[in-house]
Design a protein around this motif. Structure first.
Motif, mmCIF file in Angstrom:
data_model
loop_
_atom_site.group_PDB
_atom_site.id
_atom_site.type_symbol
_atom_site.label_atom_id
_atom_site.label_comp_id
_atom_site.label_asym_id
_atom_site.label_seq_id
_atom_site.Cartn_x
_atom_site.Cartn_y
_atom_site.Cartn_z
ATOM 1 N N PRO A 157 0.814 -1.229 0.000
ATOM 2 C CA PRO A 157 0.000 0.000 0.000
ATOM 3 C C PRO A 157 0.846 1.277 0.000
ATOM 4 C CG PRO A 157 -0.899 -1.599 1.549
ATOM 5 C CD PRO A 157 0.428 -2.126 1.111
ATOM 6 N N ARG A 158 1.907 1.308 0.808
ATOM 7 C CA ARG A 158 2.757 2.497 0.837
ATOM 8 C C ARG A 158 3.552 2.626 -0.458
ATOM 9 N NH1 ARG A 158 5.771 3.607 6.441
ATOM 10 N NH2 ARG A 158 6.202 5.511 5.231
ATOM 11 N N MET A 159 3.962 1.506 -1.025
ATOM 12 C CA MET A 159 4.653 1.561 -2.308
ATOM 13 C C MET A 159 3.759 2.158 -3.374
ATOM 14 S SD MET A 159 6.882 -1.972 -2.658
ATOM 15 C CE MET A 159 7.360 -1.516 -4.332
ATOM 16 N N ARG A 160 2.520 1.693 -3.411
ATOM 17 C CA ARG A 160 1.594 2.190 -4.429
ATOM 18 C C ARG A 160 1.405 3.701 -4.317
ATOM 19 N NH1 ARG A 160 -4.915 0.762 -4.735
ATOM 20 N NH2 ARG A 160 -5.470 2.541 -6.056
ATOM 21 N N ALA A 161 1.180 4.193 -3.106
ATOM 22 C CA ALA A 161 0.952 5.624 -2.920
ATOM 23 C C ALA A 161 2.176 6.434 -3.323
ATOM 24 C CB ALA A 161 0.589 5.897 -1.461
ATOM 25 N N ARG A 162 3.341 5.926 -2.958
ATOM 26 C CA ARG A 162 4.571 6.662 -3.265
ATOM 27 C C ARG A 162 4.873 6.655 -4.765
ATOM 28 N NH1 ARG A 162 8.008 10.765 -2.059
ATOM 29 N NH2 ARG A 162 10.193 10.195 -2.464
ATOM 30 N N ILE A 163 4.715 5.518 -5.416
ATOM 31 C CA ILE A 163 4.984 5.444 -6.858
ATOM 32 C C ILE A 163 4.051 6.379 -7.618
ATOM 33 C CG2 ILE A 163 4.947 3.947 -8.887
ATOM 34 C CD1 ILE A 163 5.672 1.623 -6.967
ATOM 35 N N GLU A 164 2.791 6.408 -7.227
ATOM 36 C CA GLU A 164 1.836 7.287 -7.903
ATOM 37 C C GLU A 164 2.164 8.757 -7.656
ATOM 38 O OE1 GLU A 164 -1.902 5.772 -6.510
ATOM 39 O OE2 GLU A 164 -2.010 4.267 -8.111
ATOM 40 N N GLN A 165 2.662 9.077 -6.454
ATOM 41 C CA GLN A 165 3.087 10.448 -6.173
ATOM 42 C C GLN A 165 4.272 10.833 -7.048
ATOM 43 O OE1 GLN A 165 5.047 10.956 -2.408
ATOM 44 N NE2 GLN A 165 4.794 13.178 -2.376
ATOM 45 N N VAL A 166 5.236 9.938 -7.164
ATOM 46 C CA VAL A 166 6.421 10.208 -7.974
ATOM 47 C C VAL A 166 6.047 10.371 -9.446
ATOM 48 C CG1 VAL A 166 8.602 9.209 -8.802
ATOM 49 C CG2 VAL A 166 8.018 9.115 -6.367
ATOM 50 N N ALA A 167 5.102 9.560 -9.927
ATOM 51 C CA ALA A 167 4.675 9.664 -11.323
ATOM 52 C C ALA A 167 4.163 11.067 -11.635
ATOM 53 C CB ALA A 167 3.608 8.622 -11.631
ATOM 54 N N LEU A 168 3.400 11.633 -10.737
ATOM 55 C CA LEU A 168 2.847 12.969 -10.953
ATOM 56 C C LEU A 168 3.931 14.037 -10.996
ATOM 57 C CD1 LEU A 168 -0.290 12.847 -8.619
ATOM 58 C CD2 LEU A 168 -0.269 12.777 -11.111
ATOM 59 N N ALA A 169 5.032 13.815 -10.281
ATOM 60 C CA ALA A 169 6.077 14.827 -10.169
ATOM 61 C C ALA A 169 7.246 14.601 -11.119
ATOM 62 C CB ALA A 169 6.595 14.859 -8.730
ATOM 63 N N THR A 170 7.177 13.562 -11.958
ATOM 64 C CA THR A 170 8.292 13.256 -12.845
ATOM 65 C C THR A 170 8.303 14.190 -14.050
ATOM 66 O OG1 THR A 170 8.430 10.930 -12.199
ATOM 67 C CG2 THR A 170 9.312 11.513 -14.356
ATOM 68 N N HIS A 171 9.454 14.783 -14.292
ATOM 69 C CA HIS A 171 9.670 15.635 -15.458
ATOM 70 C C HIS A 171 10.675 14.937 -16.364
ATOM 71 C CE1 HIS A 171 7.544 19.129 -13.780
ATOM 72 N NE2 HIS A 171 8.077 18.755 -12.621
ATOM 73 N N ALA A 172 10.265 14.637 -17.572
ATOM 74 C CA ALA A 172 11.151 14.026 -18.568
ATOM 75 C C ALA A 172 11.407 15.032 -19.673
ATOM 76 C CB ALA A 172 10.530 12.757 -19.126
ATOM 77 N N TYR A 173 12.652 15.152 -20.080
ATOM 78 C CA TYR A 173 13.050 16.130 -21.082
ATOM 79 C C TYR A 173 13.735 15.422 -22.246
ATOM 80 C CZ TYR A 173 12.575 19.264 -17.041
ATOM 81 O OH TYR A 173 12.105 19.942 -15.941
#
Length: 313
Positions: A157-173
Motif C-alpha cells: 500500500p505504501r509503495m503504491r501511494a509513493r509510486i503514484e506520487q512520484v509519477a505525478l512529479a516526474t519531469h522528462a526532457y
C-alpha cells in the motif's frame, strides 16, 4: 510478501539493472520486412538500425505485448513467483501498453488461483498497473523508486501511494538530434505536433527544442542554437535542481540514442554527474531502447527526475 516489478522495454535503464529487478514486457519493432523484439540488447539494436534507411525507420511499426500475452506471462510465471506485482508502463497517452496491461489484469485476478494452487500457494495474489505518465528515461524514475521501496521492506500500500506520487512529479526532457526525422516520425504516427515549417526552419538554422513530458502531456519548453547548447542547458537545469535540494527522489536518469561515449562528451554532462555524486543522487544512464530510437531518432538525448519545482526556469 514477495513483491514483483514489471516494466515495458521503453523504460530506459541499464540492462543489468533491469535484469536484476524487473520482468520486462518487450515491444516488437518492425521496419520494412525486418522485425526485432526490443529486449534492450544494445548491440542488436544498433545493428538492426544500421541495416535500415532513415526513411524506413521513420515508418517503423511498434507492437507491444497484447492483452493475451500479458495475461499468459502473469498466469504462467508471475502469479507463482510473487504475491503482489506492480506493472509500471509508458504513459497511456503515447502507447497502448498501459491499456493492454490494465485489460489483462482483470482476467489475471480472476484466474490466478488455479496456477497458485497447483504450485502449493494458498495466499491471494494482487496486481496494480500504474501509468508512469512519462516516457523513456522518465519511466525510470518510478521504476527505480519502486526498487528502492521494495528493498527497504515497504509494504504494497505504501509503495503504491509513493509510486503514484512520484509519477505525478516526474519531469522528462528530450533534445532531438534531427527535427526532420522527428517530424516524419510523428506524422507517421498521426501526431501533428512537429510542423513542416518548424522542422524545416529548425534544421536550416540548427535550432533545437527542449521538449518536456509531465503527467502524460508533452510539449516544447525552450529553443536553443545547436544540439550541444541545448544539451548543456538541460544538464545545467538538472544540476541546479540537485543543488537546490528540490528532487523528490535521489535519482536522475539519462538515455542517449547511440553509444554512451557520445553523451559523455557533451558539454555539461560531467558537471551534472559530479554534482549528483556530491549530493548523494544516483545517476542511471543507458542507451535508448530500440522503441525510443525509432520514435525520436538516433542521437537524441533524454533526461528525467522527479521534482515539484517548475519544469524550467
Amino acid at each position: 510478501m514477495r513483491i514483483g516489478l514489471v516494466v515495458d522495454s521503453a523504460c530506459d535503464l541499464p540492462l543489468d539493472y533491469i535484469q536484476r529487478n524487473f520482468t520486462m514486457l518487450p515491444i516488437t519493432v518492425k521496419i520494412g520486412s525486418a522485425v526485432l523484439a526490443d529486449q534492450r540488447n544494445e548491440q542488436a539494436t544498433l545493428e538492426f538500425l544500421d541495416a535500415q534507411s532513415a526513411e524506413l525507420i521513420a515508418q517503423a511499426e511498434t507492437q507491444p505485448f497484447t492483452v493475451q500475452q500479458v495475461q499468459d506471462l502473469f498466469l504462467r510465471k508471475l502469479v507463482i513467483d510473487y504475491d503482489y506485482v506492480f506493472c509500471m508502463t509508458i504513459t497511456k497517452t503515447r502507447s497502448p501498453v498501459h491499456d493492454n496491461a490494465q485489460q489483462a489484469s482483470f482476467a489475471i485476478l480472476n484466474d490466478y488461483k488455479g496456477p497458485r494452487s497447483a504450485a502449493g500457494i494458498t495466499s491471494p495474489f494482487s496486481l496494480r498497473v500504474i501509468d508512469t505518465q512519462s516516457v523513456f528515461s522518465g519511466q525510470a524514475i518510478c521504476a527505480v523508486e519502486a526498487v528502492r521501496l521494495r528493498d527497504a521492506g515497504e509494504g504494497a500500500p505504501r509503495m503504491r501511494a509513493r509510486i503514484e506520487q512520484v509519477a505525478l512529479a516526474t519531469h522528462a526532457y528530450m533534445v532531438p538530434r534531427d527535427l526532420n526525422y522527428l517530424r516524419n516520425r510523428t506524422r507517421h504516427r498521426g501526431d501533428r505536433s512537429v510542423s513542416f515549417l518548424s522542422a524545416a526552419l529548425g534544421s536550416a538554422l540548427d535550432i533545437k527544442p527542449l521538449l518536456h513530458c509531465n503527467r502524460g502531456e508533452t510539449g516544447p519548453l525552450a529553443k536553443f542554437k545547436g544540439f550541444d547548447t541545448a544539451s548543456e542547458k538541460l544538464f545545467g537545469l538538472a544540476a541546479r535542481r540537485v543543488r537546490e535540494g528540490r528532487l523528490l527522489t535521489p535519482t536522475v536518469a539519462m538515455s542517449y540514442g547511440g553509444k554512451l561515449e557520445e553523451m559523455h562528451a557533451l558539454p555539461g554532462y560531467r558537471e551534472l554527474v559530479d554534482t549528483c555524486r556530491q549530493h548523494g543522487v544516483d545517476v542511471f544512464e543507458s542507451m535508448m531502447s530500440l522503441t525510443a530510437m525509432v520514435n525520436v531518432g538516433r542521437g537524441s538525448l533524454t533526461l528525467a527526475f522527479a521534482s515539484e519545482a517548475p519544469a524550467y526556469d
